[in-house]
Design a protein around this motif. Sequence first.
Motif, PDB file in Angstrom:
ATOM      1  N   LEU A  48      40.714  25.902  56.846  1.00 48.95           N
ATOM      2  CA  LEU A  48      40.797  26.160  55.412  1.00 48.95           C
ATOM      3  C   LEU A  48      42.248  26.190  54.955  1.00 48.95           C
ATOM      4  CD1 LEU A  48      38.244  29.105  55.039  1.00 48.95           C
ATOM      5  CD2 LEU A  48      37.859  26.690  54.482  1.00 48.95           C
ATOM      6  N   ILE A  49      42.490  25.652  53.761  1.00 47.36           N
ATOM      7  CA  ILE A  49      43.748  25.848  53.048  1.00 47.36           C
ATOM      8  C   ILE A  49      43.414  26.631  51.790  1.00 47.36           C
ATOM      9  CG2 ILE A  49      45.765  24.813  51.949  1.00 47.36           C
ATOM     10  CD1 ILE A  49      45.271  22.290  53.573  1.00 47.36           C
ATOM     11  N   LEU A 113      43.629  17.846  60.827  1.00 48.19           N
ATOM     12  CA  LEU A 113      44.364  17.366  59.660  1.00 48.19           C
ATOM     13  C   LEU A 113      45.027  18.484  58.865  1.00 48.19           C
ATOM     14  CD1 LEU A 113      41.947  14.677  58.142  1.00 48.19           C
ATOM     15  CD2 LEU A 113      43.758  14.368  59.834  1.00 48.19           C
ATOM     16  N   ARG A 114      44.597  19.714  59.065  1.00 52.20           N
ATOM     17  CA  ARG A 114      44.988  20.788  58.149  1.00 52.20           C
ATOM     18  C   ARG A 114      46.498  20.952  58.010  1.00 52.20           C
ATOM     19  NH1 ARG A 114      48.077  24.976  58.509  1.00 52.20           N
ATOM     20  NH2 ARG A 114      47.171  25.439  60.561  1.00 52.20           N
ATOM     21  N   ALA A 115      47.223  21.067  59.117  1.00 52.02           N
ATOM     22  CA  ALA A 115      48.663  21.347  59.045  1.00 52.02           C
ATOM     23  C   ALA A 115      49.406  20.228  58.325  1.00 52.02           C
ATOM     24  CB  ALA A 115      49.233  21.554  60.439  1.00 52.02           C
ATOM     25  N   GLY A 116      49.083  18.972  58.638  1.00 57.72           N
ATOM     26  CA  GLY A 116      49.771  17.855  58.009  1.00 57.72           C
ATOM     27  C   GLY A 116      49.485  17.758  56.524  1.00 57.72           C
ATOM     28  N   MET A 123      54.913  19.868  49.547  1.00 59.07           N
ATOM     29  CA  MET A 123      56.105  19.145  49.089  1.00 59.07           C
ATOM     30  C   MET A 123      56.074  18.889  47.589  1.00 59.07           C
ATOM     31  SD  MET A 123      56.356  16.326  52.167  1.00 59.07           S
ATOM     32  CE  MET A 123      57.461  15.292  51.183  1.00 59.07           C
ATOM     33  N   TYR A 124      54.871  18.891  46.985  1.00 65.40           N
ATOM     34  CA  TYR A 124      54.736  18.541  45.575  1.00 65.40           C
ATOM     35  C   TYR A 124      54.555  19.762  44.676  1.00 65.40           C
ATOM     36  CZ  TYR A 124      54.220  13.843  47.398  1.00 65.40           C
ATOM     37  OH  TYR A 124      54.455  12.654  48.041  1.00 65.40           O
ATOM     38  N   VAL A 125      54.684  20.960  45.227  1.00 65.28           N
ATOM     39  CA  VAL A 125      54.528  22.163  44.410  1.00 65.28           C
ATOM     40  C   VAL A 125      55.657  22.271  43.391  1.00 65.28           C
ATOM     41  CG1 VAL A 125      54.581  24.677  44.457  1.00 65.28           C
ATOM     42  CG2 VAL A 125      53.190  23.438  46.115  1.00 65.28           C
ATOM     43  N   LEU A 126      56.899  22.028  43.830  1.00 64.88           N
ATOM     44  CA  LEU A 126      58.076  22.086  42.956  1.00 64.88           C
ATOM     45  C   LEU A 126      58.110  23.408  42.206  1.00 64.88           C
ATOM     46  CD1 LEU A 126      58.045  18.364  41.738  1.00 64.88           C
ATOM     47  CD2 LEU A 126      59.274  19.374  43.674  1.00 64.88           C
ATOM     48  N   LEU A 225      39.126  11.441  59.733  1.00 63.59           N
ATOM     49  CA  LEU A 225      39.732  12.020  60.927  1.00 63.59           C
ATOM     50  C   LEU A 225      41.075  11.339  61.184  1.00 63.59           C
ATOM     51  CD1 LEU A 225      36.466  12.062  63.074  1.00 63.59           C
ATOM     52  CD2 LEU A 225      37.596  14.050  62.038  1.00 63.59           C
ATOM     53  N   PRO A 226      41.884  11.855  62.111  1.00 68.26           N
ATOM     54  CA  PRO A 226      43.174  11.212  62.366  1.00 68.26           C
ATOM     55  C   PRO A 226      43.064   9.725  62.663  1.00 68.26           C
ATOM     56  CG  PRO A 226      43.102  13.342  63.451  1.00 68.26           C
ATOM     57  CD  PRO A 226      41.728  13.108  62.893  1.00 68.26           C
TER      58      PRO A 226
END
Length: 354
Positions: A48-49, A113-116, A123-126, A225-226
């Motif tokens: 989860l994120i 995939l979660r961490a990546g 990076m796009y939060v700004l 998946l990766p």
Amino acid sequence: MNPDWQAYLQSQHALIENGRVAHFSDAAAELSTTQSATVVTDLSHFDLIQFAGEDAQSFLQGQLTCDVSKVGSPAAAVATYGGYCNPKGRMLASFLLWRDNSGGYLMQLPSALRAGIQKRLAMYVLRAKVTLAADPGDSLVRIGVAGSHAGALVQSILGEISPLPLGVSQGERGSVISLSEERFELIIAHEHTAAVWQGLRKGARPVGAACWDWLDIKAGIPVILPETQEQFVPQMVNLDVIGGVSFEKGCYPGQEIVARTQYLGKIKRRMYLAGIKVQPGRAAMPIRAGDELFSADMGDQSSGTVVNAAPSPGGGYDVLAVIQISSAEASQIHWTSPDGPALEIMPLPYAVDP
């Protein structure tokens, strides 16, 4: 996977390999039961994120293919499938998204995939007022329940559940997402998991993660998946058909390509459901995501790719595969080589426009 939860599952005879439950002692019998009875399984192979903050909705709306505004309030919520694309419209991830009890959002996607994905989104939060975090301490355990008696069983333990497609109901011990009339995901606070699991076991057989993979495949739900990242635009894996793409919202990475595919061109590849009977000599070669497919009309050039694969209760494998539409209509499709095992195309549980 939460270490305490892992230890508890192992006390229940679970064999855990690479962060997922392989089986509870008899994989073949568990798969057969999944086809005919009610089952329960751990879903810790998904992560989860969490997204929180007053700009969480607008931030996600500008990053994802789905319409985040339709997820609704925590009191009357629904979940949605969705995708996250690169600027070329190719999918980096597929996911399930819903509101949590605090009013933020939870995105569920494969653990690999979660961490990546979390790092890329961050990076796009700004200057946006939004925070991203992995589920701290694995405090929320996800449990899948499926079968003809699944709804009644879940309701007997957690109370009223939403009748809406992808409806989310909230209770004192956790939440329930109604994936279909016979399939539910429970998001349970860690302190309640043992009691909930024991309650579910009274009416459902514990099964390994591969059984849930098979249910996703039969439901036509793609899981990127990766091995398949950046290979498909959302329409290729039918994400538009299952409500994971909005063509009415504003921009997001890859939106121009996704919209152009929808309105200006005819998609040449679509996702199919198929079975593959593995030849005896290939029994030691499992079918996996990313495997190439071939057909006579394409010669030595690949005409498709396996998206997801899982052992089938009837033997061999069932797969979701993106295939050249013209090849699927004109030729027999084969796994890994032009003379490999043939795919038996089966109907999906939803209609797909060419």
